[in-house]
Design a protein around this motif. Structure first.
Motif, mmCIF file in Angstrom:
data_model
loop_
_atom_site.group_PDB
_atom_site.id
_atom_site.type_symbol
_atom_site.label_atom_id
_atom_site.label_comp_id
_atom_site.label_asym_id
_atom_site.label_seq_id
_atom_site.Cartn_x
_atom_site.Cartn_y
_atom_site.Cartn_z
ATOM 1 N N VAL A 172 0.881 -1.364 -0.080
ATOM 2 C CA VAL A 172 0.268 -0.020 -0.190
ATOM 3 C C VAL A 172 0.997 1.308 -0.172
ATOM 4 C CG1 VAL A 172 -1.818 1.334 1.132
ATOM 5 C CG2 VAL A 172 -1.820 -1.029 1.065
ATOM 6 N N GLY A 173 0.864 1.902 -1.250
ATOM 7 C CA GLY A 173 1.643 2.867 -1.128
ATOM 8 C C GLY A 173 2.997 3.039 -1.673
ATOM 9 N N TRP A 174 3.416 1.817 -2.100
ATOM 10 C CA TRP A 174 4.945 1.706 -2.603
ATOM 11 C C TRP A 174 4.958 0.411 -3.591
ATOM 12 C CZ3 TRP A 174 7.230 -3.070 -1.683
ATOM 13 C CH2 TRP A 174 6.771 -4.025 -0.760
ATOM 14 N N LYS A 175 6.188 0.575 -4.346
ATOM 15 C CA LYS A 175 6.323 -0.493 -5.263
ATOM 16 C C LYS A 175 7.971 -0.748 -5.362
ATOM 17 C CE LYS A 175 3.513 -1.117 -8.640
ATOM 18 N NZ LYS A 175 2.626 -0.649 -9.706
ATOM 19 N N TRP B 269 -4.541 -12.442 0.121
ATOM 20 C CA TRP B 269 -4.257 -12.031 -1.250
ATOM 21 C C TRP B 269 -3.596 -10.567 -1.342
ATOM 22 C CZ3 TRP B 269 -3.499 -15.070 -4.976
ATOM 23 C CH2 TRP B 269 -3.798 -14.379 -6.136
ATOM 24 N N ARG B 270 -3.454 -10.127 -2.362
ATOM 25 C CA ARG B 270 -2.413 -8.931 -2.697
ATOM 26 C C ARG B 270 -2.645 -7.659 -2.052
ATOM 27 N NH1 ARG B 270 -2.293 -6.270 -7.911
ATOM 28 N NH2 ARG B 270 -4.397 -6.435 -8.624
ATOM 29 N N ASN B 271 -1.620 -6.813 -1.645
ATOM 30 C CA ASN B 271 -1.798 -5.268 -1.206
ATOM 31 C C ASN B 271 -1.513 -4.561 -2.437
ATOM 32 O OD1 ASN B 271 -2.271 -6.433 0.979
ATOM 33 N ND2 ASN B 271 -1.183 -5.198 2.100
ATOM 34 N N PRO C 70 -2.551 -6.545 6.615
ATOM 35 C CA PRO C 70 -2.307 -5.249 7.481
ATOM 36 C C PRO C 70 -1.145 -4.536 7.098
ATOM 37 C CG PRO C 70 -2.078 -7.007 8.881
ATOM 38 C CD PRO C 70 -2.408 -7.608 7.582
ATOM 39 N N TYR C 71 -0.939 -3.467 7.222
ATOM 40 C CA TYR C 71 0.172 -2.665 7.107
ATOM 41 C C TYR C 71 0.196 -1.530 8.060
ATOM 42 C CZ TYR C 71 -3.058 0.471 4.928
ATOM 43 O OH TYR C 71 -4.228 1.411 4.748
ATOM 44 N N PRO C 72 1.442 -0.875 8.613
ATOM 45 C CA PRO C 72 1.588 0.090 9.417
ATOM 46 C C PRO C 72 0.449 1.097 9.395
ATOM 47 C CG PRO C 72 3.718 -0.456 8.759
ATOM 48 C CD PRO C 72 2.768 -1.168 7.729
ATOM 49 N N GLY C 73 -0.277 1.400 10.338
ATOM 50 C CA GLY C 73 -1.334 2.448 10.456
ATOM 51 C C GLY C 73 -2.719 1.787 10.005
ATOM 52 N N GLN C 74 -2.612 0.718 9.528
ATOM 53 C CA GLN C 74 -4.169 0.001 9.214
ATOM 54 C C GLN C 74 -4.916 -0.286 10.393
ATOM 55 O OE1 GLN C 74 -5.502 -3.244 8.919
ATOM 56 N NE2 GLN C 74 -7.284 -2.405 7.676
ATOM 57 N N ILE C 75 -6.216 -0.220 10.409
ATOM 58 C CA ILE C 75 -7.137 -0.133 11.574
ATOM 59 C C ILE C 75 -6.790 -1.613 12.111
ATOM 60 C CG2 ILE C 75 -9.073 -1.086 10.377
ATOM 61 C CD1 ILE C 75 -10.774 0.595 12.151
ATOM 62 N N SER C 76 -6.761 -2.591 11.353
ATOM 63 C CA SER C 76 -6.457 -4.028 12.075
ATOM 64 C C SER C 76 -5.167 -4.279 12.280
ATOM 65 C CB SER C 76 -7.136 -5.113 10.996
ATOM 66 O OG SER C 76 -6.274 -5.299 10.136
ATOM 67 N N PHE D 249 -3.715 -7.639 14.485
ATOM 68 C CA PHE D 249 -3.030 -8.757 13.592
ATOM 69 C C PHE D 249 -1.554 -9.052 14.560
ATOM 70 C CE2 PHE D 249 0.626 -9.784 10.585
ATOM 71 C CZ PHE D 249 -0.042 -10.903 9.926
ATOM 72 N N LEU D 250 -0.858 -8.166 15.328
ATOM 73 C CA LEU D 250 0.117 -8.144 15.988
ATOM 74 C C LEU D 250 -0.122 -9.124 17.326
ATOM 75 C CD1 LEU D 250 1.814 -4.722 16.122
ATOM 76 C CD2 LEU D 250 2.492 -6.813 14.616
ATOM 77 N N GLU D 251 -1.415 -9.057 17.641
ATOM 78 C CA GLU D 251 -1.978 -9.889 18.928
ATOM 79 C C GLU D 251 -2.044 -11.380 18.452
ATOM 80 O OE1 GLU D 251 -2.317 -9.510 22.163
ATOM 81 O OE2 GLU D 251 -1.216 -7.797 21.911
ATOM 82 N N PHE D 252 -2.495 -11.419 17.127
ATOM 83 C CA PHE D 252 -2.889 -12.498 16.467
ATOM 84 C C PHE D 252 -1.596 -13.497 16.230
ATOM 85 C CE2 PHE D 252 -3.076 -14.818 12.263
ATOM 86 C CZ PHE D 252 -3.837 -15.948 12.509
#
Length: 374
Positions: free
Chosen positions: A59-62, A325-327, A342-348, A352-355
């Protein structure tokens, strides 16, 4: 009058004598056999977290060296990397999602060197009319079987695929083992190889021919074959297009959540639980691995989705891996956001880190400790 039996037909027929429960390719490389054996050992004890195109973009990079949305969030890469080779059949420089094949080869090598696992899918163009994989206007499968009008063309596409797969080498110079998932979602009606476009015998013949051609004629011996139906509610429906134990190594399915809210999340969780229970029972009976080849919830708007939905979905029947699937991020043409991890700042992200703190969820470092290629 005696007729000469073709070498291919002989190899194709003798493959039926495979020993039950072993790899479809009896000449698989040592590393490929080791991977399958170690995934079998891990199965039921841990779930390898996977992400499609993880190293290529987010998300936001390539194409940023060393980047990965999962790594940026967790400090490590996923345990499984998914890639798609659509475009290889047309000699394109980039795949269907714009990833250059030269870069893909580098990413696959890096994943292997890290001790992680690679998978390939193939949204192959329609060989009968040259349109894309989603074109279902023709009876394509019949045309590419032996004797069909596009049989030679299809073989040439398999030859190109074989060249690419044989080029996948690790830093140790050895062939990179690949989990290969051809003709996926075969029970659906949206691909030219799907249930609405070919008969059961045609699909089974296509699968058997393809696998036999790759392993016996092209001698591609670093593939593990992944079967992938969809939209099943019974064992019979799951196995309707199954080509036979001697041509399949891994059982898998694809499933996505559509719609937000607790009710939708609960329904999705129960669907995955049911699907895994069916698949797991078949896998135990047939001595195969059970996996989720595609899964996700676009944009993951539920802040607790990982611990309340997905964790519960896999609690009773644990797939050996689950591929999210892909971001792709924001897509200009579709005017939407398209991401499933998820990615840094994404709501979940915090959830995810707990998961992943669960001992049963492995990322790159966890799978590296398993030494799956040794």
């Amino acid at each position: 009058m005696n007729k000469r039996v073709s070498p291919f037909l002989l190899l194709f027929c003798t493959s039926f004598s495979a020993v039950f429960g072993q790899l479809a390719d009896k000449r698989a490389t040592t590393e490929t056999s080791n991977l399958y054996r170690n995934l079998t050992r891990i199965s039921g004890q841990a779930v390898l977290f996977g992400h499609q195109d993880d190293m290529a973009y987010g998300v936001g990079w390539k194409y940023q060296k060393g980047w990965s949305d999962i790594k940026l969030l967790t400090g490590e890469y996923p345990a499984v990397f998914g890639w798609d080779v659509a475009g290889i059949e047309q000699d394109h420089a980039n795949n269907i999602d714009g990833v250059p094949f030269d870069k893909m080869r580098q990413y696959i090598k890096k994943a292997y060197d890290l001790g992680a696992v690679n998978t390939l899918s193939w949204h192959m163009d329609n060989p009968l009319n040259g349109k894309n994989a989603w074109d279902t206007t023709s009876t394509t499968v019949k045309s590419i079987l032996p004797g069909g009008s596009r049989y030679l063309l299809y073989k040439s596409w398999l030859d190109k695929f074989a060249v690419f797969v044989k080029s996948l080498k690790g830093s140790d110079g050895k062939a990179v083992p690949i989990l290969f998932r051809p003709f996926h979602e075969n029970g659906g009606g949206w691909f030219w190889w799907g249930a609405k476009s070919c008969t059961v015998p045609e699909y089974q013949t296509l699968w058997r021919f393809t696998i036999a051609y790759l392993k016996d004629i092209q001698q591609v011996n670093n593939l593990i074959y992944v079967f992938n139906p969809c939209e099943f509610k019974t064992e019979a429906a799951y196995l309707e297009r199954y080509p036979g134990d001697e041509f399949v190594d891994v059982l898998s399915f694809d499933s996505y959540q559509y719609g937000a809210g607790a009710e939708k999340g609960e329904a999705f969780k129960q669907e995955i639980r049911r699907n895994l229970a069916i698949q797991d029972q078949i896998a135990r009976h047939k001595n195969k691995l059970s996996a989720i080849a595609e899964i996700g919830f676009v944009e993951i708007p539920d802040a607790k989705w990982w611990t309340t939905v997905f964790a519960g979905a896999i609690a009773d029947h644990r797939p050996v891996y689950a591929m999210f699937w892909r971001n792709a991020g924001y897509r200009e043409q579709e005017k939407d956001n398209h991401y499933y991890a998820p990615y840094p700042g994404q709501i979940s992200a915090p959830d995810f880190l707990e998961f992943i703190k669960s001992e049963g969820v492995l990322l790159e470092r966890g799978v590296n400790k398993q030494s799956v290629y040794k």
